[in-house]
Every structure is written in structure tokens, then in C-alpha cells.
Motif scaffolding. Structure first.
Motif, PDB file in Angstrom:
ATOM      1  N   LYS A 106       0.834  -1.201   0.000  1.00  0.00           N
ATOM      2  CA  LYS A 106       0.000   0.000   0.000  1.00  0.00           C
ATOM      3  C   LYS A 106       0.871   1.255   0.000  1.00  0.00           C
ATOM      4  N   ILE A 107       1.906   1.271   0.812  1.00  0.00           N
ATOM      5  CA  ILE A 107       2.801   2.435   0.864  1.00  0.00           C
ATOM      6  C   ILE A 107       3.535   2.578  -0.465  1.00  0.00           C
ATOM      7  N   PHE A 148       2.672   1.628  -3.573  1.00  0.00           N
ATOM      8  CA  PHE A 148       1.836   2.081  -4.671  1.00  0.00           C
ATOM      9  C   PHE A 148       1.200   3.449  -4.433  1.00  0.00           C
ATOM     10  N   LYS A 149       1.240   3.918  -3.188  1.00  0.00           N
ATOM     11  CA  LYS A 149       0.694   5.239  -2.894  1.00  0.00           C
ATOM     12  C   LYS A 149       1.614   6.338  -3.453  1.00  0.00           C
ATOM     13  N   ARG A 150       2.897   6.056  -3.519  1.00  0.00           N
ATOM     14  CA  ARG A 150       3.873   7.065  -3.965  1.00  0.00           C
ATOM     15  C   ARG A 150       4.008   7.076  -5.438  1.00  0.00           C
TER      16      ARG A 150
END
Length: 62
Positions: free
Chosen positions: A57-58, A60-62
Motif C-alpha cells: 500500500k505504501i 503504490f501510494k507514492r
């Protein structure tokens, strides 16, 4: 938000619940040792899976 009576009830209920769970666990400790060997591996695998999902999640968030 909660009345004083509700907070007292919640506290008493929590204490009674914890005591009942400890007593029940102590009665079944031999059964747990026999039938649930290695269950810590499943817990570690589950926590690792949750950690990997969090990292994805972290990433692909960036």
C-alpha cells in the motif's frame, strides 16, 4: 458521552471477563499444548502477510 454507571459497569464487566478467560485457559492448558503445537507459526505468517500488504500500500501510494 457515557454515564458514570455505564463506565462502572463496563469496568466490572471487563475485569470479570478477564478473570473468567484466565480460569478457562488454565483449565484447558494441557489440551492447548497437545492440539495447538506450532500455532505461533500461523500467527507469524499472518502478521507477515499483513505487513506485506501494508508495504504494498505504501509503495503504490507514492
Amino acid at each position: 458521552m457515557f454515564s458514570q454507571g455505564q463506565l462502572i459497569f463496563a469496568g466490572c464487566f471487563f475485569i470479570a471477563f478477564v478473570i473468567a478467560m484466565v480460569i478457562a485457559y488454565r483449565k484447558d492448558i494441557n489440551t492447548h499444548r497437545e492440539f495447538y503445537k506450532g500455532n505461533y507459526k500461523i500467527l507469524l505468517g499472518f502478521l507477515l502477510f499483513i505487513g506485506i500488504l501494508f508495504l504494498i500500500k505504501i509503495f503504490f501510494k507514492r
